[in-house]
Design an enzyme around this catalytic site. Structure first.
Site, mmCIF file in Angstrom:
data_model
loop_
_atom_site.group_PDB
_atom_site.id
_atom_site.type_symbol
_atom_site.label_atom_id
_atom_site.label_comp_id
_atom_site.label_asym_id
_atom_site.label_seq_id
_atom_site.Cartn_x
_atom_site.Cartn_y
_atom_site.Cartn_z
ATOM 1 N N TYR A 132 0.837 -1.092 0.091
ATOM 2 C CA TYR A 132 0.038 0.095 -0.049
ATOM 3 C C TYR A 132 1.082 1.253 -0.109
ATOM 4 O O TYR A 132 1.842 1.245 0.670
ATOM 5 C CB TYR A 132 -1.033 -0.045 1.442
ATOM 6 C CG TYR A 132 -2.145 -0.647 1.123
ATOM 7 C CD1 TYR A 132 -3.067 -0.461 0.003
ATOM 8 C CD2 TYR A 132 -2.309 -1.805 2.185
ATOM 9 C CE1 TYR A 132 -4.231 -1.305 0.068
ATOM 10 C CE2 TYR A 132 -3.649 -2.458 2.287
ATOM 11 C CZ TYR A 132 -4.552 -2.321 1.019
ATOM 12 O OH TYR A 132 -5.542 -2.752 0.926
ATOM 13 N N LYS A 254 -2.260 -3.930 -8.879
ATOM 14 C CA LYS A 254 -3.442 -4.694 -8.313
ATOM 15 C C LYS A 254 -4.618 -3.760 -8.375
ATOM 16 O O LYS A 254 -4.424 -2.593 -7.716
ATOM 17 C CB LYS A 254 -3.324 -5.412 -7.239
ATOM 18 C CG LYS A 254 -4.707 -6.153 -6.440
ATOM 19 C CD LYS A 254 -4.339 -6.492 -5.252
ATOM 20 C CE LYS A 254 -5.503 -7.414 -4.497
ATOM 21 N NZ LYS A 254 -6.601 -6.641 -4.193
ATOM 22 N N HIS A 278 -11.275 -4.818 -5.414
ATOM 23 C CA HIS A 278 -11.092 -5.020 -4.026
ATOM 24 C C HIS A 278 -12.118 -5.736 -3.363
ATOM 25 O O HIS A 278 -12.710 -5.409 -1.995
ATOM 26 C CB HIS A 278 -11.049 -3.481 -3.596
ATOM 27 C CG HIS A 278 -9.912 -3.627 -2.463
ATOM 28 N ND1 HIS A 278 -8.547 -3.174 -2.640
ATOM 29 C CD2 HIS A 278 -9.933 -3.868 -1.125
ATOM 30 C CE1 HIS A 278 -7.865 -3.127 -1.519
ATOM 31 N NE2 HIS A 278 -8.791 -3.491 -0.593
ATOM 32 N N PHE A 312 -14.412 -15.615 -5.732
ATOM 33 C CA PHE A 312 -14.244 -17.088 -6.188
ATOM 34 C C PHE A 312 -14.427 -18.066 -4.869
ATOM 35 O O PHE A 312 -13.735 -17.748 -3.737
ATOM 36 C CB PHE A 312 -12.792 -17.589 -6.538
ATOM 37 C CG PHE A 312 -12.534 -16.847 -7.828
ATOM 38 C CD1 PHE A 312 -13.333 -16.581 -8.851
ATOM 39 C CD2 PHE A 312 -11.210 -15.809 -7.768
ATOM 40 C CE1 PHE A 312 -12.624 -15.877 -10.002
ATOM 41 C CE2 PHE A 312 -11.031 -15.139 -9.004
ATOM 42 C CZ PHE A 312 -11.784 -15.019 -10.156
ATOM 43 N N GLY A 332 -9.182 -14.175 -1.788
ATOM 44 C CA GLY A 332 -9.476 -13.451 -0.867
ATOM 45 C C GLY A 332 -10.092 -14.127 0.587
ATOM 46 O O GLY A 332 -9.646 -14.659 1.466
#
Length: 386
Positions: A132, A254, A278, A312, A332
């Site tokens: 980040y 990303k 996100h 997913f 995630g």
């Protein structure tokens, strides 16, 4: 339910919901505003239909891929998610080890609750670092130097968080990278003694990678304040180029959802991109990731490695993404449900379930290797017809 009795990710999600206090579960589960994008990620996946090849003669499926010269037995990356320590003590280590065991890659978040050095020393699996861009360029360089020294081989730069998403569940729960204590949260914690003992009573997890930029004894409130103060809504492609120059290994961006940005990433020297909204936690109403894969793959897939995340929950979802042009997927919430449900056993079970489902789907589809998947194996309303 015993963890071994969990037969799909939905079972692990339910176990996680039972184990976690409401405020913590809603942080895991929630998204921005009306959560349209969160739902769309799932509904768009459901719209993709398979076109199987019959009598294909494959006894087993080869799920192996090579990303940036490193071999994976399973075409997935356990994604960079922050604050994992509020789900289970040492969750980042647990997830890294589960990924190594499954033959997947692991990406450590800047906002992890374990340090770069701790995770780097704890596993020999394929490890990536996610940045980040908080703070100034000296902060970025310091974090990247630490990651390189600790054995992380690939950098993932997240660019879709110039300001925090409007996550209304968290606002109602007064949760923003730290938990506001109220009578309700105290009662909720007491009703979940397993979580209380494993997490809360051992000390609130901190962003260990950021301590040196605040002070060594900083608590979670001070570190959370640092992350809020030092965001960069004015992040530019010049900044991206500067970060690219700081990192000598493979470099991914990303948060890409458009062909134009994918081309710009290529022009800036990226080796790959992660197609991502996100998980619906930033811009509500953003396009789903699955419908973004094929046009981007057609435009830059021969020159960039393409990964995708976003909803997913089944091995079939992974096969759909790979068929449309992704080289691998980023997971995630799915592994987080596992680690929140049962720690190391739950994380391992989540990846085992997805790997078994992916292999089964491949055999039923009549395709013996993920390397030979193509858009010919699927049909979707938004698919580009050749």
């Amino acid at each position: 339910m015993n963890i071994d009795a969990a037969i799909n990710i939905h079972d692990l999600r339910e176990l996680a919901r039972r184990r976690l206090p409401r405020v913590i579960y809603e942080y895991l589960e929630g998204a921005a505003e009306d959560e349209v994008t969160l739902r769309r990620n799932r509904s768009s996946l459901d719209e993709v239909e398979f076109i199987p090849r019959i009598v294909a003669g494959h006894k087993k499926a080869d799920l192996g891929v090579t990303l940036f010269g490193e071999s994976l037995a399973f075409p997935a990356v356990v994604g960079p998610t922050g604050m994992n320590g509020i789900f289970h003590r040492h969750a980042d280590l647990v997830l890294a080890r589960a990924a190594e065991q499954a033959g997947a890659a692991f990406a450590l978040a800047t906002a992890s609750n374990e340090s770069i050095e701790t995770v780097g020393a704890a596993t020999r699996g394929v490890k990536w670092f996610q940045l980040y861009p908080w703070g100034d360029r000296k902060v970025w360089r310091r974090l990247l130097d630490r990651a390189a020294a600790a054995g992380f081989t690939c950098l993932v730069l997240t660019v879709d968080t110039p300001v925090p998403g409007n996550r209304e569940r968290d606002r109602r729960n007064r949760f923003a990278h730290d938990v506001t204590i109220s009578p309700r949260t105290v009662l909720d914690g007491l009703l979940h003694p397993g979580w209380l003992w494993n997490v809360w009573l051992k000390g609130v997890p901190r962003f260990e990678n950021l301590l040196e930029f605040v002070h060594p004894a900083a608590d979670i409130h001070e570190i959370a304040a640092f992350t809020r103060k030092h965001r960069h809504p004015d992040l530019s492609w010049d900044d991206v180029a500067a970060i690219r120059a700081m990192w000598k290994g493979p470099f991914l961006i990303k948060g890409v959802l458009s062909v134009q940005d994918a081309r710009q990433a290529l022009n800036m020297g990226a080796d790959g991109i992660v197609i991502s909204n996100h998980g619906g936690r930033q811009l509500d109403g953003a396009v789903s990731t699955i419908q973004s894969i094929e046009p981007i793959a057609d435009a830059v897939g021969k020159r960039l490695t393409i990964l995708a995340d976003g909803g997913f929950r089944r091995g079939a979802d992974i096969v759909k993404a790979l068929s449309l042009g992704a080289n691998a997927v980023v997971l995630g919430r799915a592994p987080l449900y596992g680690v929140a449900a049962a720690g190391a056993a739950g994380a391992a079970r989540a990846l085992q379930i997805l790997e078994e489902e992916t292999a089964r789907t491949m055999i039923l589809l009549g395709c013996g290797s993920v390397k030979t998947l193509s858009p010919d194996y699927v049909s979707a309303p938004y698919q580009q017809r050749r």
